[in-house]
Design a protein around this motif. Structure first.
Motif, short mmCIF file in Angstrom:
data_model
loop_
_atom_site.label_atom_id
_atom_site.label_comp_id
_atom_site.label_asym_id
_atom_site.label_seq_id
_atom_site.Cartn_x
_atom_site.Cartn_y
_atom_site.Cartn_z
N LYS A 71 68.74 -1.70 20.24
CA LYS A 71 68.32 -2.94 19.33
C LYS A 71 67.10 -2.09 18.40
CE LYS A 71 70.48 -6.04 21.28
NZ LYS A 71 70.42 -6.32 23.03
N VAL A 72 67.10 -1.35 18.28
CA VAL A 72 65.52 -0.31 17.14
C VAL A 72 65.70 -1.15 16.06
CG1 VAL A 72 64.98 1.18 15.10
CG2 VAL A 72 66.23 1.62 17.22
N PHE A 73 66.99 -2.32 15.37
CA PHE A 73 66.69 -3.45 14.39
C PHE A 73 67.76 -4.36 15.65
CE2 PHE A 73 67.20 -0.31 11.14
CZ PHE A 73 67.18 -1.27 10.22
N PHE A 74 66.29 -5.24 15.93
CA PHE A 74 66.08 -6.71 16.96
C PHE A 74 66.47 -7.73 16.28
CE2 PHE A 74 61.42 -7.71 16.17
CZ PHE A 74 61.51 -6.55 15.23
N SER A 75 65.84 -7.90 15.38
CA SER A 75 65.65 -9.66 14.26
C SER A 75 66.56 -9.28 13.32
CB SER A 75 63.99 -9.19 14.56
OG SER A 75 63.48 -10.61 13.46
N HIS A 76 66.87 -10.98 12.93
CA HIS A 76 67.78 -10.92 11.42
C HIS A 76 67.60 -12.16 11.54
CE1 HIS A 76 71.02 -13.91 12.95
NE2 HIS A 76 70.71 -13.15 14.31
N TYR A 93 76.61 -7.70 -1.04
CA TYR A 93 75.66 -6.07 -1.40
C TYR A 93 74.62 -5.87 -0.37
CZ TYR A 93 71.57 -8.50 -4.64
OH TYR A 93 70.54 -8.93 -4.83
N LEU A 94 73.87 -4.58 -0.68
CA LEU A 94 72.85 -4.19 0.57
C LEU A 94 71.66 -4.65 -0.83
CD1 LEU A 94 74.63 -1.95 2.55
CD2 LEU A 94 73.07 -3.50 3.34
N TYR A 95 70.55 -4.68 -0.31
CA TYR A 95 68.90 -3.76 -1.10
C TYR A 95 67.64 -3.91 -0.01
CZ TYR A 95 64.95 -5.27 -2.63
OH TYR A 95 63.26 -5.64 -3.15
N THR A 96 67.54 -2.53 -0.31
CA THR A 96 65.94 -2.12 0.88
C THR A 96 65.45 -1.26 -0.15
OG1 THR A 96 65.88 -0.75 2.35
CG2 THR A 96 67.07 -0.16 1.49
N GLY A 97 64.40 -0.20 0.75
CA GLY A 97 63.50 0.18 -0.66
C GLY A 97 62.55 1.32 0.04
N ARG A 98 61.36 1.13 -0.73
CA ARG A 98 60.53 2.40 -0.25
C ARG A 98 59.37 2.14 -0.79
NH1 ARG A 98 58.16 5.68 2.60
NH2 ARG A 98 57.08 6.88 1.35
N GLY A 99 58.21 2.13 -0.41
CA GLY A 99 56.45 1.81 -1.68
C GLY A 99 56.50 3.32 -1.09
N PRO A 100 56.51 4.20 -2.10
CA PRO A 100 56.19 6.10 -2.01
C PRO A 100 55.32 5.88 -2.50
CG PRO A 100 57.15 5.16 -4.70
CD PRO A 100 56.72 4.11 -3.22
N SER A 101 54.40 6.43 -1.02
CA SER A 101 53.04 6.95 -0.61
C SER A 101 52.72 7.86 -0.88
CB SER A 101 52.81 5.75 0.64
OG SER A 101 53.29 6.31 1.61
N ILE A 242 69.26 -7.74 3.64
CA ILE A 242 68.27 -6.39 3.15
C ILE A 242 67.47 -6.06 4.29
CG2 ILE A 242 65.92 -6.38 2.77
CD1 ILE A 242 66.56 -8.67 1.08
N PRO A 243 68.55 -4.93 4.90
CA PRO A 243 67.43 -3.51 6.34
C PRO A 243 66.47 -3.30 5.76
CG PRO A 243 69.82 -3.09 5.62
CD PRO A 243 69.15 -3.87 4.22
N CYS A 244 65.76 -3.64 6.88
CA CYS A 244 64.52 -2.91 6.55
C CYS A 244 63.25 -3.34 7.73
CB CYS A 244 63.34 -4.03 5.31
SG CYS A 244 63.08 -5.69 5.96
N ALA A 245 61.79 -2.93 7.80
CA ALA A 245 61.06 -2.67 8.90
C ALA A 245 60.92 -4.61 8.29
CB ALA A 245 60.41 -1.51 8.66
N ILE A 246 60.26 -4.30 10.77
CA ILE A 246 60.00 -6.38 10.22
C ILE A 246 58.36 -6.00 9.84
CG2 ILE A 246 58.49 -5.78 12.54
CD1 ILE A 246 60.60 -8.77 12.25
N ASP A 247 57.83 -4.75 8.77
CA ASP A 247 56.63 -5.40 8.56
C ASP A 247 57.15 -6.16 6.88
OD1 ASP A 247 56.78 -2.94 8.02
OD2 ASP A 247 55.26 -2.47 7.01
N LEU A 270 67.90 -7.92 8.38
CA LEU A 270 67.99 -6.96 8.95
C LEU A 270 66.38 -6.32 9.76
CD1 LEU A 270 72.05 -5.51 9.16
CD2 LEU A 270 70.94 -7.81 10.82
N HIS A 271 65.87 -6.57 10.64
CA HIS A 271 64.50 -6.10 11.15
C HIS A 271 64.77 -5.71 12.09
CE1 HIS A 271 63.55 -10.69 9.74
NE2 HIS A 271 63.37 -9.92 8.98
N SER A 272 63.96 -3.95 11.61
CA SER A 272 63.63 -2.95 12.82
C SER A 272 62.00 -2.49 12.92
CB SER A 272 63.74 -1.36 11.94
OG SER A 272 62.91 -1.08 11.17
N THR A 273 62.07 -1.80 14.77
CA THR A 273 60.96 -2.21 14.83
C THR A 273 60.08 -0.58 13.91
OG1 THR A 273 61.79 -0.27 16.62
CG2 THR A 273 61.94 -2.43 16.78
N PHE A 274 59.28 -0.05 14.27
CA PHE A 274 58.01 0.38 14.05
C PHE A 274 58.67 2.05 14.80
CE2 PHE A 274 55.44 -3.40 13.19
CZ PHE A 274 56.48 -3.35 11.81
#
Lengths: 409, 409
Positions: A71-76, A93-101, A242-247, A270-274
């Motif tokens: 349950k690291v991915f815990f919410s959907h 199809y899948l979509y994910t991403g990243r803010g390149p900080s 979209i798999p991503c962190a919950i934030d 699909l939401h993951s914990t941090f």
């Protein structure tokens, strides 16, 4: 938008008491970190429960990933619908991403990509990955060219996760939006459907924010619609997962609200914990505070030193006390990290038992974590070193992907 | 931004008493229309005076266009600098545009294009023309595809003005922004430099406006910077001159404020008055109210009927009274239109004298206007009919233009 906006406004009002979670800040007052069950209620998403997991496993006819089992991915949102599509032989199809900080990504950044790769492999579906260099340029004090450079370096780390080059398109906004009129058109469609009041409620923007920030949510929404990528999907309206962190959920609550008005599918989520900071679960691992994070560029020695020096321990003050009372896995960062990175359930369970009984000492637990992380990161570095500019270019070129569209539309 | 924002805030506060002028609305309480001298003071621009005109004529070694001689273009920003550049043998480029609100353009829409063509010809400089189909989609209740179609139809009317195909690039936002990463990058640079408070002050946006409107000013700003068109200008930073109606000035005040912070030239401006509605100078000619306008698609008969039926007359109630007291050219729409479309100064002056003396009756004046407009519009229609899709495509393809860059940078 109304019902979602209400939820979020309530969230903001409650923000003082509860955990704080938005795309830019995550903070908890509790040593065990964010209360994810409360977050599910506040965000209005659904819990990933045993029933969903068992159905999921049946549909893919394979065991589930440890990030799901634990349950690291815990919410959907709407994962049932995605499984139904799959059972009916239809595509998504899948979509994910990243803010390149920052140039150096940390191990926490890998989590959504490791998991997304597993979904891509088990469902055999195409994937788009958005690098929001424009977001980082707007939010941070950095030059546009620097933001583009960071996106490029991050792309190499993402590619090193092993995504199928025939099914994966990676893009940075600054390069790609100027290559695809349909993407810009979907951005403006979303921009026409959302008011300043709404982004104020959802994201907390204010009058002194720059107009780029105010419009940006539409840029993160656009990849949720298959028509933004005509070179991949042609005229077919394909649903998106979209798999991503919950934030990141606020962006997609907004997107899900807008989608039906534009005649598009609501994206499923699909939401993951941090992954917590080394110092403990009150904050998440952050690339901008280097002592909180294990970087993908760290040497074996750096990993060892960081874990030994900074990883918050759930052990007792003395060996004697620890042997007698045992440690607390719920706050112990080394144990928490193993939940993310150690694949073997039995081994992990044994570690938990031994640590809680006092049989395993903090130093020994840290050693296990170090020896788990060192090869993962070393292998990542090896794969990354082999990625040439030409390979990056291949992933980032708008092109047909190799998959068969199965759809009823 | 501070000083400009102050000007504009003052303007908004005064709005109740004075003429109202912004990019979406123009209204005057006076029969003679907008008080343009007051507008110059309020907007903080400079009057086009005889000294500037005489210098201009010297620089180009040719007589000035009647729209300049008659101060239809009445206000400017930094035109002295553009003339200085020209004297020094340096280049600049022209930028103008149009929000495609209806398929049929009216004669008023031609004015900035007729004038811009003259500048292009006399200075021998490249020109970019922006069709803001995204703006119209955001502001109006119309489909994206309709906005694109309107832009395409308007492009044909613009091309029919005779712009040099080797020196002119026409683009619509929905098609072009997805073809040019550098343009999108400049949009985001501007978006990062302007706050919601600022666009609120300049354009009167509110919290219930959609985020697309709030971000749009950056899209109209971007063509002011030569780096938005690398296929035309390469790496050369060329100054820009923008001929437009005065209602577009708020966009470019904002742009001029932002430019130095981005390391770009401030665009220079030439402002025109509005062509009044047939019913009189309190409002401008509007394509959305068809009785106020002579369209480029009108037949000779329609032109005659509209002028005879709707053109507000400065004449007296009876022929006898008119013969005795004469007419009032300052409110007579037929005379006002002749200022825009009759090239011969002597002939126009004679008409004015005769009308004011009472020698020329309203019916006769209307006949002169009808006979002036009919061939202009008929010739426009003839030229437009000859414009094939292939010609439109040529103008609208991002490409090198044929000119020599003379610059010190």
């Amino acid at each position: 938008m109304d019902s979602n906006t209400l939820d979020i406004n309530q969230e903001n009002e409650k923000g003082e008491e509860d955990d704080f979670v938005d795309p830019w800040n995550v903070n908890s007052k509790s040593d065990t970190g964010i209360d994810y069950d409360k977050l599910i209620v506040r965000f209005g998403s659904s819990k990933i429960d045993e029933e969903l997991l068992s159905r999921w496993s049946n549909v893919i006819k394979a065991p589930l990933h440890h990030l799901l089992r634990r349950k690291v991915f815990f919410s959907h949102r709407d994962m049932q619908t995605i499984l139904k599509y799959t059972e009916e032989g239809k595509s998504f199809y899948l979509y994910t991403g990243r803010g390149p900080s920052s140039e150096a990504m940390h191990v926490g950044h890998l989590i959504p990509f490791i998991f997304t790769k597993w979904i891509q492999d088990t469902f055999d579906v195409p994937l788009v990955i958005q690098l929001t260099d424009d977001e980082k340029f707007l939010w941070k004090d950095l030059k546009l060219e620097t933001a583009k450079k960071l996106a490029y370096e991050n792309a190499k780390d993402i590619i090193a996760c092993g995504f199928d080059i025939n099914k994966t398109f990676i893009f940075s906004d600054f390069n790609f939006i100027g290559q695809c009129p349909e993407f810009y058109q979907n951005m403006v469609r979303v921009q026409k459907s959302v008011t300043f009041n709404q982004v104020k409620g959802i994201f907390g923007f204010g009058d002194s924010d720059v107009i780029g920030k105010i419009a940006f949510p539409a840029t993160q929404a656009a990849p949720s619609f298959s028509s933004s990528f005509p070179f991949i999907f042609g005229n077919v309206k394909l649903p998106c997962l979209i798999p991503c962190a919950i934030d990141q959920d606020p962006y997609f609550r907004m997107t899900r609200d807008v989608a039906p008005r534009l005649g598009y599918h609501k994206p499923a989520l699909l939401h993951s914990t941090f992954i917590p900071a080394l110092q403990g679960a009150k904050t998440k691992m952050s690339a901008s505070d280097e002592n909180t994070a294990i970087f993908l560029t760290d040497t074996p020695k750096q990993i060892k030193n960081k874990v030994n020096k900074h990883a918050f321990s759930g052990g007792k003050a003395t060996v004697e006390e620890h042997r007698e009372l045992g440690g607390d896995c719920s706050v112990d960062i080394s144990y928490q990290y193993l939940r993310f990175f150690m694949e073997d359930d039995e081994q992990l369970e044994k570690i938990k038992k031994d640590y809680e009984s006092g049989a395993l000492l903090t130093g020994e637990l840290k050693k296990i974590l170090v020896e788990t992380l060192q090869p993962i990161i070393a292998e990542h570095q090896k794969r990354r070193a082999e990625i040439t500019d030409d390979v990056v270019k291949q992933y980032m070129t708008p092109r047909k992907l190799n998959f068969t569209i199965k759809s009823d539309k």
